[in-house]
Scaffold this active site. Sequence first.
Site, mmCIF file in Angstrom:
data_model
loop_
_atom_site.group_PDB
_atom_site.id
_atom_site.type_symbol
_atom_site.label_atom_id
_atom_site.label_comp_id
_atom_site.label_asym_id
_atom_site.label_seq_id
_atom_site.Cartn_x
_atom_site.Cartn_y
_atom_site.Cartn_z
ATOM 1 N N TYR A 146 0.851 -1.210 0.000
ATOM 2 C CA TYR A 146 0.000 0.000 0.000
ATOM 3 C C TYR A 146 0.884 1.256 0.000
ATOM 4 O O TYR A 146 1.687 1.446 0.920
ATOM 5 C CB TYR A 146 -0.883 -0.083 1.249
ATOM 6 C CG TYR A 146 -1.557 1.182 1.710
ATOM 7 C CD1 TYR A 146 -2.337 1.952 0.843
ATOM 8 C CD2 TYR A 146 -1.456 1.590 3.046
ATOM 9 C CE1 TYR A 146 -2.966 3.096 1.304
ATOM 10 C CE2 TYR A 146 -2.094 2.737 3.506
ATOM 11 C CZ TYR A 146 -2.835 3.486 2.626
ATOM 12 O OH TYR A 146 -3.461 4.617 3.074
ATOM 13 N N ASP A 231 -1.892 -5.976 9.333
ATOM 14 C CA ASP A 231 -2.910 -4.973 9.038
ATOM 15 C C ASP A 231 -4.061 -5.706 8.349
ATOM 16 O O ASP A 231 -3.944 -6.123 7.192
ATOM 17 C CB ASP A 231 -2.293 -3.893 8.127
ATOM 18 C CG ASP A 231 -3.279 -2.793 7.754
ATOM 19 O OD1 ASP A 231 -4.501 -3.031 7.834
ATOM 20 O OD2 ASP A 231 -2.828 -1.706 7.358
ATOM 21 N N ILE A 233 -7.174 -4.685 7.675
ATOM 22 C CA ILE A 233 -8.214 -3.702 7.340
ATOM 23 C C ILE A 233 -9.210 -4.224 6.284
ATOM 24 O O ILE A 233 -10.351 -3.797 6.247
ATOM 25 C CB ILE A 233 -7.556 -2.368 6.883
ATOM 26 C CG1 ILE A 233 -8.582 -1.253 6.707
ATOM 27 C CG2 ILE A 233 -6.745 -2.534 5.631
ATOM 28 C CD1 ILE A 233 -7.978 0.122 6.498
ATOM 29 N N LYS A 275 -12.808 0.183 5.242
ATOM 30 C CA LYS A 275 -13.020 -0.591 4.012
ATOM 31 C C LYS A 275 -14.256 -1.491 4.111
ATOM 32 O O LYS A 275 -15.084 -1.494 3.221
ATOM 33 C CB LYS A 275 -11.794 -1.470 3.718
ATOM 34 C CG LYS A 275 -10.485 -0.712 3.732
ATOM 35 C CD LYS A 275 -10.413 0.383 2.701
ATOM 36 C CE LYS A 275 -9.155 1.208 2.846
ATOM 37 N NZ LYS A 275 -9.039 2.275 1.875
HETATM 38 C C1 LIG Z 1 -3.480 -1.564 3.932
HETATM 39 C C2 LIG Z 1 -4.068 -0.281 4.415
HETATM 40 N N1 LIG Z 1 -3.798 0.127 5.664
HETATM 41 C C3 LIG Z 1 -4.297 1.296 6.127
HETATM 42 C C4 LIG Z 1 -5.073 2.110 5.335
HETATM 43 C C5 LIG Z 1 -5.605 3.396 5.903
HETATM 44 O O1 LIG Z 1 -6.907 3.193 6.394
HETATM 45 P P1 LIG Z 1 -7.710 4.200 7.330
HETATM 46 O O2 LIG Z 1 -8.672 4.930 6.461
HETATM 47 O O3 LIG Z 1 -8.427 3.317 8.325
HETATM 48 O O4 LIG Z 1 -6.743 5.097 7.993
HETATM 49 C C6 LIG Z 1 -5.385 1.717 4.028
HETATM 50 C C7 LIG Z 1 -6.213 2.569 3.161
HETATM 51 O O5 LIG Z 1 -6.267 2.438 1.960
HETATM 52 C C8 LIG Z 1 -4.873 0.480 3.562
HETATM 53 O O6 LIG Z 1 -5.127 0.044 2.324
#
Ligand SMILES: Cc1ncc(COP(=O)(O)O)c(C=O)c1O
Length: 477
Positions: A146, A231, A233, A275
Amino acid sequence: MLSKKVTCNEHGQDSSYFLGWQEYEKNPYHEIKNPKGIIQMGLAENQLSFELIEEWLDQNPEPASFKRNGDYIFRELALFQDYHGIPAFKNIMQAMIQFMEEIRGNRVSFDSNNLVLTAGSTSANETLMFCLADPGDAFLIPTPYYPGFDRDLKWRTGVEIVPIQCNSSNGFKITQSALEDAYSQATKLNLRVKGVLITNPSNPLGTTTTHQELNLLLNFIASMNIHLISDEIYSGTVFSSPDFVSIMEVLTERNDLMDYKEVRNRVHVVYSLSKDLGFPGFRVGVIYSNNEMVVSAATKMSSFCLVSSQTQYLVSEMLSDKKFTSKYMSENRKRLKQRQDMLIQGLCNSGISCLESNAGLFCWVDMRHLLSANTFEAELELWKTFVFKVGLNISPASSCHCSEPGWFRLCFANISERTLDIAMKRIKSFVASTSSTTAAPTGNDKYRHNSSKINNTRKLFTKWVFRLSFNNRENDR
Ligand SMILES: Cc1ncc(COP(=O)(O)O)c(C=O)c1O
């Protein structure tokens, strides 16, 4: 006159990932007002199930209007600022824990005492860096990764990222030798490695990390005496098999590990609602850690990244409604799968293939055959053509630190079906216009490349990645 932080260029704002967003903002596609504008396919947003949330809001108007049992609780919310989460309502911590357990098929049980609330995963990841590493220490991250991690993990903390080079020969899987290479690369650079950070499911690959990879990672951090951050997410976006397996699930099976308790204290999970529920604006994230000291320090640090009390109230009420969460999650997964099918089919009509994936809000698309040469310069040219001529903002491999030029991340959940259809038509006519000069791949051709050329490119790219880590990036442009 200003600090080094302000004047250095480490934020990563000049990467094609962010530049693409800027170009989109200048000329955004609109069906009627701007039909020739740029279509945004570089934004991992989930807009597919908003009406389910709106339905819930219609049926449960109190949390969004500062009320409880008919009475205003505005004053209570306006004054609340404790970083342990709102106790007076169904506890937000408990609601998050139960939601995270539900996503993991209730195969993992979390303890709300080990949870820290943060303003999204961005702050969760940065807070963990502050807790686990000192300036100049390194974290190893599998590529492609990312693009925001350069900002989130490095910029304010002074921590360095050393890439674990994964490649298409095995579908970008993490291997023992890639882990060892990254570790020795960091050592050569006199960096102390403090841990590995993975994203499971992966952004940008859209794949879940396998059980075997998770075991490998646990063995690696156990033997190297370092941390592991997972992570997760995108954990609720897994729409086809294999199922999502959390690092916490594998950890519970691995009491065979030497110094198991120690290792357990070095595994940390990051999560947010940005997400799965499509709430990036609400800024709701968490750190989950078995390490008491990390939880305690991160809780204190969360003073800098609190979730507003109004949002806590709304989210705890919504997530406590089990009927709603289970309906939302299953419907959302179905819709993501339909969108992914649509994107894959559209690309296939243009002779373009993707890495096989089962999660996320995007596909990792193989456009290596459209490059004029197997270089990152050629990739940049193709990216510019996509943004300025084809009218699509997509994210190139280089912005994700991938070692192979020609891969692009295409997001499918932030636009309407009609817009996705137009995007596919644009790609088709672009590919048709270039087909006289380039040969489209067929079947297994997609991974066939001149290997010495690829190796040279990889070497060059590795150098470039390290320069990005240590120098002001302006010098690279
Ligand atoms: C792998 C990953 N980590 C963290 C984030 C950031 O997310 P947040 O909106 O919860 O700060 C993203 C956002 O695209 C992501 O893809």
